[in-house]
Design a protein around this motif. Structure first.
Motif, mmCIF file in Angstrom:
data_model
loop_
_atom_site.group_PDB
_atom_site.id
_atom_site.type_symbol
_atom_site.label_atom_id
_atom_site.label_comp_id
_atom_site.label_asym_id
_atom_site.label_seq_id
_atom_site.Cartn_x
_atom_site.Cartn_y
_atom_site.Cartn_z
ATOM 1 N N PRO A 108 -4.129 -22.514 -10.354
ATOM 2 C CA PRO A 108 -4.064 -22.648 -11.811
ATOM 3 C C PRO A 108 -2.830 -23.426 -12.223
ATOM 4 O O PRO A 108 -1.760 -23.261 -11.626
ATOM 5 N N PHE A 109 -2.943 -24.257 -13.232
ATOM 6 C CA PHE A 109 -1.847 -25.143 -13.602
ATOM 7 C C PHE A 109 -0.975 -24.487 -14.667
ATOM 8 O O PHE A 109 -0.935 -24.904 -15.812
ATOM 9 N N LEU A 110 -0.225 -23.447 -14.290
ATOM 10 C CA LEU A 110 0.699 -22.799 -15.203
ATOM 11 C C LEU A 110 2.073 -23.439 -15.123
ATOM 12 O O LEU A 110 2.826 -23.417 -16.081
ATOM 13 N N GLN A 123 -6.529 -22.762 -22.136
ATOM 14 C CA GLN A 123 -7.516 -21.695 -22.273
ATOM 15 C C GLN A 123 -8.706 -21.853 -21.335
ATOM 16 O O GLN A 123 -9.472 -20.905 -21.146
ATOM 17 N N SER A 124 -8.875 -23.041 -20.740
ATOM 18 C CA SER A 124 -9.995 -23.225 -19.816
ATOM 19 C C SER A 124 -9.748 -22.514 -18.483
ATOM 20 O O SER A 124 -10.672 -22.334 -17.690
ATOM 21 N N ILE A 125 -8.499 -22.126 -18.235
ATOM 22 C CA ILE A 125 -8.178 -21.360 -17.031
ATOM 23 C C ILE A 125 -8.378 -19.878 -17.345
ATOM 24 O O ILE A 125 -7.678 -19.315 -18.178
ATOM 25 N N ASP A 126 -9.363 -19.240 -16.701
ATOM 26 C CA ASP A 126 -9.648 -17.843 -17.028
ATOM 27 C C ASP A 126 -8.716 -16.898 -16.270
ATOM 28 O O ASP A 126 -7.919 -17.320 -15.429
ATOM 29 N N TYR A 127 -8.834 -15.624 -16.577
ATOM 30 C CA TYR A 127 -7.925 -14.627 -16.014
ATOM 31 C C TYR A 127 -8.046 -14.521 -14.499
ATOM 32 O O TYR A 127 -7.061 -14.285 -13.794
ATOM 33 N N PHE A 128 -9.252 -14.681 -13.978
ATOM 34 C CA PHE A 128 -9.433 -14.605 -12.531
ATOM 35 C C PHE A 128 -8.734 -15.776 -11.840
ATOM 36 O O PHE A 128 -8.114 -15.611 -10.787
ATOM 37 N N GLN A 129 -8.830 -16.949 -12.435
ATOM 38 C CA GLN A 129 -8.183 -18.126 -11.861
ATOM 39 C C GLN A 129 -6.665 -17.999 -11.870
ATOM 40 O O GLN A 129 -5.990 -18.476 -10.957
ATOM 41 N N ILE A 130 -6.123 -17.377 -12.905
ATOM 42 C CA ILE A 130 -4.675 -17.191 -12.977
ATOM 43 C C ILE A 130 -4.152 -16.476 -11.733
ATOM 44 O O ILE A 130 -3.087 -16.808 -11.207
ATOM 45 N N PHE A 131 -4.937 -15.522 -11.237
ATOM 46 C CA PHE A 131 -4.501 -14.753 -10.067
ATOM 47 C C PHE A 131 -5.144 -15.243 -8.779
ATOM 48 O O PHE A 131 -5.077 -14.566 -7.749
ATOM 49 N N LYS A 149 3.333 -10.060 -10.234
ATOM 50 C CA LYS A 149 4.790 -10.091 -10.098
ATOM 51 C C LYS A 149 5.286 -11.482 -9.703
ATOM 52 O O LYS A 149 6.351 -11.923 -10.152
ATOM 53 N N ASP A 150 4.504 -12.166 -8.874
ATOM 54 C CA ASP A 150 4.878 -13.526 -8.480
ATOM 55 C C ASP A 150 4.925 -14.451 -9.691
ATOM 56 O O ASP A 150 5.846 -15.269 -9.824
ATOM 57 N N TRP A 151 3.947 -14.310 -10.581
ATOM 58 C CA TRP A 151 3.943 -15.142 -11.787
ATOM 59 C C TRP A 151 5.113 -14.800 -12.698
ATOM 60 O O TRP A 151 5.741 -15.691 -13.281
ATOM 61 N N GLN A 152 5.406 -13.537 -12.834
ATOM 62 C CA GLN A 152 6.500 -13.141 -13.724
ATOM 63 C C GLN A 152 7.854 -13.631 -13.208
ATOM 64 O O GLN A 152 8.768 -13.885 -13.995
#
Length: 285
Positions: A108-110, A123-131, A149-152
């Motif tokens: 995911p491109f965060l 918004q095209s990146i859904d919650y499952f993709q985030i993780f 935790k890795d994202w935070q």
């Protein structure tokens, strides 16, 4: 005017000057040739074919400029002001707003892996993709928590205080969305509701219960909770509710794997009620 805007709004002023200086009055080029050149194929280009048709731009100069841009690989010089640029509607490629690096399709491109700039919420990146998860109902809690935790560690506002105001705002938005994504996917009921939403089957969480069998069960459970005289009795009722929640959660997973959305919605109705009943017991304990 169009050339002045191009000259001052990008980092290619030197290239434009070279195009003027080396202009060959004997050369010619068509609009179709320009369209196939690097400046138009670049996803970050600020020019378009329609703009060229509306403007009576000097064809010879554009030919020369295009040739130079092709040799200089213009994508690294021309930047769009928008956070993301897409190559086309079908490909939906994402590019870093800071360095123009293309996002890796596998993640995911965060934030940008190249320059580590935090990106705007997409918004095209859904919650499952985030993780980094497929769209599946069964999720291991430990795996989800670790990735959260890795994202935070990357996006938490306290860790980006030295970055630009733009990135701090992006980080706050991304962090809030990651928190919402984690809470949604960590809870079996909210995860089921979210999956149905992604499948185009939104759930009415305020829908009235009309099935006689479930209504009878609700009445019986309410009486049992009201008549419970001690915490031990309430704990026993709560344990039974949690077992029902697990069973109906499994029923939803089975229905979803079969793409039987009607049975999936029925399972969600049961889970919704049992969760609310459990919350009432918690208040009494």
């Amino acid at each position: 005017m169009w050339m002045k805007k191009l000259h001052h709004s990008t980092r290619i002023s030197a290239i434009v000057s070279r195009a003027f200086n080396s202009l060959d009055l004997t050369s010619s080029v068509s609009i179709s040739t320009l369209h196939d050149s690097a400046i138009f194929s670049s996803p970050l280009s600020s020019l378009s074919l329609s703009r060229l048709r509306r403007r009576s731009a000097p064809t010879l100069l554009l030919s020369n400029l295009t040739s130079i841009l092709s040799r200089e690989n213009a994508i690294f010089f021309v930047k769009d002001e928008s956070p993301f640029s897409s190559l086309s509607e079908s490909s939906a490629k994402l590019y870093c707003w800071n360095c123009a690096t293309e996002a890796d399709d596998a993640t995911p491109f965060l934030f940008c892996q190249a320059c580590r700039s935090v990106q705007q919420v997409n918004q095209s990146i859904d919650y499952f993709q985030i993780f980094g998860l497929g769209r599946k109902y069964s999720i291991e809690d430990g795996e989800l928590e670790k990735k959260y935790k890795d994202w935070q560690k990357i996006l938490h506002p306290d860790l980006v205080h030295s970055k630009t105001q733009r990135e701090r705002e992006y980080a706050a938005e991304q962090s809030a969305r990651v928190i919402d994504a984690y809470r949604t996917l960590a809870d079996p009921l909210s995860r089921a509701i979210y999956i149905m939403k992604l499948e185009g089957m939104p759930v009415d969480e305020e829908e009235r219960i009309t099935g006689p069998e479930l209504l009878a069960e609700i009445m019986e459970l309410r009486e049992a909770v009201d008549e419970a005289e001690d915490a031990q009795t309430l704990n026993q009722i709560q344990a039974e509710l949690q077992e029902k929640l697990r069973n109906w959660s499994k029923s939803f997973e089975d229905a979803y794997l079969r793409k039987n959305f009607e049975d999936g919605l029925a399972s969600i109705r049961r889970m919704t009620y049992y969760k609310r009943a459990n919350e009432e017991i918690v208040k009494k304990l």
